[in-house]
Design a protein around this motif. Sequence first.
Motif, PDB file in Angstrom:
ATOM      1  N   ILE A 132      30.970  41.375  21.027  1.00 43.01           N
ATOM      2  CA  ILE A 132      29.799  42.098  20.356  1.00 43.01           C
ATOM      3  C   ILE A 132      29.116  42.854  21.543  1.00 43.01           C
ATOM      4  O   ILE A 132      29.045  42.556  22.535  1.00 43.01           O
ATOM      5  N   CYS A 133      28.800  44.247  20.979  1.00 42.49           N
ATOM      6  CA  CYS A 133      28.289  45.154  21.961  1.00 42.49           C
ATOM      7  C   CYS A 133      27.198  45.911  21.313  1.00 42.49           C
ATOM      8  O   CYS A 133      27.207  46.241  20.180  1.00 42.49           O
ATOM      9  N   SER A 134      26.092  46.292  22.162  1.00 47.21           N
ATOM     10  CA  SER A 134      24.953  46.856  21.763  1.00 47.21           C
ATOM     11  C   SER A 134      25.233  48.425  22.061  1.00 47.21           C
ATOM     12  O   SER A 134      24.477  49.394  21.654  1.00 47.21           O
ATOM     13  N   LYS A 135      26.516  48.788  22.451  1.00 46.78           N
ATOM     14  CA  LYS A 135      26.619  50.271  22.769  1.00 46.78           C
ATOM     15  C   LYS A 135      27.533  50.961  21.900  1.00 46.78           C
ATOM     16  O   LYS A 135      28.226  50.219  21.201  1.00 46.78           O
ATOM     17  N   ASN A 136      27.781  51.952  21.929  1.00 43.16           N
ATOM     18  CA  ASN A 136      28.463  52.783  21.016  1.00 43.16           C
ATOM     19  C   ASN A 136      29.379  53.821  21.792  1.00 43.16           C
ATOM     20  O   ASN A 136      29.473  55.262  21.204  1.00 43.16           O
ATOM     21  N   CYS A 137      29.821  53.435  22.561  1.00 44.15           N
ATOM     22  CA  CYS A 137      30.748  54.488  23.760  1.00 44.15           C
ATOM     23  C   CYS A 137      31.775  55.239  22.506  1.00 44.15           C
ATOM     24  O   CYS A 137      32.322  54.548  21.937  1.00 44.15           O
ATOM     25  N   HIS A 138      31.826  56.458  22.571  1.00 46.11           N
ATOM     26  CA  HIS A 138      32.786  57.296  21.576  1.00 46.11           C
ATOM     27  C   HIS A 138      34.414  56.846  21.670  1.00 46.11           C
ATOM     28  O   HIS A 138      34.845  56.947  20.600  1.00 46.11           O
ATOM     29  N   TYR A 139      34.601  56.195  22.657  1.00 44.14           N
ATOM     30  CA  TYR A 139      36.185  56.047  23.064  1.00 44.14           C
ATOM     31  C   TYR A 139      36.552  54.641  22.580  1.00 44.14           C
ATOM     32  O   TYR A 139      37.771  54.339  22.466  1.00 44.14           O
ATOM     33  N   CYS A 140      35.577  53.676  22.368  1.00 44.45           N
ATOM     34  CA  CYS A 140      35.883  52.206  22.429  1.00 44.45           C
ATOM     35  C   CYS A 140      36.214  51.708  21.119  1.00 44.45           C
ATOM     36  O   CYS A 140      34.988  51.774  20.253  1.00 44.45           O
ATOM     37  N   GLY A 141      36.923  50.750  20.882  1.00 43.22           N
ATOM     38  CA  GLY A 141      37.230  50.273  19.497  1.00 43.22           C
ATOM     39  C   GLY A 141      36.257  49.066  19.221  1.00 43.22           C
ATOM     40  O   GLY A 141      36.044  48.987  17.972  1.00 43.22           O
ATOM     41  N   ILE A 142      35.504  48.516  20.229  1.00 44.82           N
ATOM     42  CA  ILE A 142      34.544  47.454  19.834  1.00 44.82           C
ATOM     43  C   ILE A 142      33.342  48.062  19.793  1.00 44.82           C
ATOM     44  O   ILE A 142      32.050  47.298  19.797  1.00 44.82           O
ATOM     45  N   ARG A 143      32.970  49.402  19.745  1.00 42.73           N
ATOM     46  CA  ARG A 143      31.597  49.898  19.640  1.00 42.73           C
ATOM     47  C   ARG A 143      30.934  49.473  18.725  1.00 42.73           C
ATOM     48  O   ARG A 143      31.167  48.974  17.509  1.00 42.73           O
ATOM     49  N   ARG A 144      29.648  49.453  19.090  1.00 46.75           N
ATOM     50  CA  ARG A 144      28.401  48.837  17.887  1.00 46.75           C
ATOM     51  C   ARG A 144      28.727  49.412  16.377  1.00 46.75           C
ATOM     52  O   ARG A 144      28.798  48.568  15.611  1.00 46.75           O
TER      53      ARG A 144
ATOM     54  N   SER B 163      33.236  41.108  28.471  1.00 43.70           N
ATOM     55  CA  SER B 163      32.745  41.332  27.097  1.00 43.70           C
ATOM     56  C   SER B 163      31.908  42.515  26.897  1.00 43.70           C
ATOM     57  O   SER B 163      31.900  43.518  27.716  1.00 43.70           O
ATOM     58  N   GLY B 164      31.704  42.658  25.616  1.00 43.04           N
ATOM     59  CA  GLY B 164      30.751  43.888  25.008  1.00 43.04           C
ATOM     60  C   GLY B 164      29.414  43.825  25.918  1.00 43.04           C
ATOM     61  O   GLY B 164      29.090  42.765  26.577  1.00 43.04           O
ATOM     62  N   GLU B 165      28.728  44.730  25.891  1.00 42.23           N
ATOM     63  CA  GLU B 165      27.264  44.508  26.624  1.00 42.23           C
ATOM     64  C   GLU B 165      26.324  44.127  25.808  1.00 42.23           C
ATOM     65  O   GLU B 165      25.893  44.937  25.071  1.00 42.23           O
ATOM     66  N   ILE B 166      25.585  43.025  26.362  1.00 37.48           N
ATOM     67  CA  ILE B 166      24.399  42.776  25.692  1.00 37.48           C
ATOM     68  C   ILE B 166      23.563  42.331  26.721  1.00 37.48           C
ATOM     69  O   ILE B 166      24.164  41.648  27.777  1.00 37.48           O
TER      70      ILE B 166
HETATM   71 FE1  SF4 Z   1      31.126  50.759  25.665  1.00 37.52          FE
HETATM   72 FE2  SF4 Z   1      32.300  48.317  26.826  1.00 37.52          FE
HETATM   73 FE3  SF4 Z   1      30.598  48.349  24.669  1.00 37.52          FE
HETATM   74 FE4  SF4 Z   1      33.176  49.433  24.646  1.00 37.52          FE
HETATM   75  S1  SF4 Z   1      32.764  47.369  25.172  1.00 37.52           S
HETATM   76  S2  SF4 Z   1      31.367  50.062  23.547  1.00 37.52           S
HETATM   77  S3  SF4 Z   1      33.272  50.439  26.695  1.00 37.52           S
HETATM   78  S4  SF4 Z   1      29.997  48.980  26.750  1.00 37.52           S
END
Ligand code: SF4
Length: 364
Positions: A64-76, A110-113
Amino acid sequence: MSTISTWINEAAKTPSSITPQRIASLLSLTGEEAEYLRNAAYAVKCDHVGRIVHFRGIIELSNICSKNCHYCGIRRENPHVERYTMPYDEVMSAAEFAFQSGYGSIVLQSGEIQSDVLTTRIEKILRDIKTMSDGKLGITLSLGEQSAETYKRWFEAGAHRYLLRIETSDPILYKQLHPQDGYHRFETRLETLKNLKALGWQTGSGILIGVPGQSFDSLAQDLFFLKNLDVDMIGMGPFIPHHQTPMHTMSDYDPAVQLHKGLNMIACARLLMPDINIASTTALQALADNGRELGILSGGNIIMPNITETKYRGSYQLYDGKPAINENAQRSRENLQRSIESIGETVGFNAWGDSQHYLKRHKT
Ligand code: SF4
Ligand code: SAH
């Protein structure tokens, strides 16, 4: 070759003599010259941190991630990901597996929360892992940007290393890799890294290698950035596109080029920072079966085997083709030990394997 080998020999002998311009040239080497670079970096690794590889068992706590990095498969904003958080008991049994297997350390990632509930939950897990292992298991965290207060609580609960990649030291490129939504600020990331150092953490950072718009000069600047930040550890790996992200197409994407860049970066990092810990990351393994071994032979000294239960692996795909989806932790351990020994290295079982750089820093 002769000018290049002179530069490499000079760098290996006197790391302070090397300039960003020369590093940029070394990063672009191919063929025999690249081999010379990597062999020289491997010799520096052997001299400064020995012919020992340390394992950190990685537990992927939650996607679970609150971020949305353009490169990442588990982005929000990837709706195709089935979100999970490992229950307490499963985290504890993975940590126990690492301890029983003689892995000196684990990484909780983990993702960032950011939330009080999470801070308290992690705090309890840390204390309980410390108790379970009689204080013997080293703990690295990679849980994104958090407040100084949270970092303080987690440090007091027993974690002592933190990995937070800067991703790129170029603020303009950083903006291209991340949405401008207020959640992805270069300045905040930098500030957070500085907080970690000030709070006494053994601090690791790193970058994404081979993203669109990144020159060899930019990569060289990244390495000098890490050196100036005086990091204790580096975890960096090649960018690999994920099909459900905005960066799924990269016109000139070539896995062989990504692998090559990743290895040259490890080699140059080792020449510049001889006594730090450098991970040979899983992304290298995604690009070649022996990618992690090649990373060690280019100057890396840390491997992070995945010990997350296999049922979660498919949901923690940061990039396409992330390996070991169907390989269980026990089998990975045996295979990995065998292949590390086959390249003449030993595995540092039952030891924390702290960065020599950190130990020296703390003595002074
Ligand atoms: Fe970005 Fe890390 Fe979340 Fe991936 S898991 S979207 S790299 S913050
Ligand atoms: N959420 C935390 C930790 C998990 S992500 C954080 O971002 O710090 C860990 C790392 O995975 C990131 O730092 C990023 O560099 C890497 N990563 C994400 N997507 C990737 C991709 N497509 N290719 C290679 N590495 C990737």
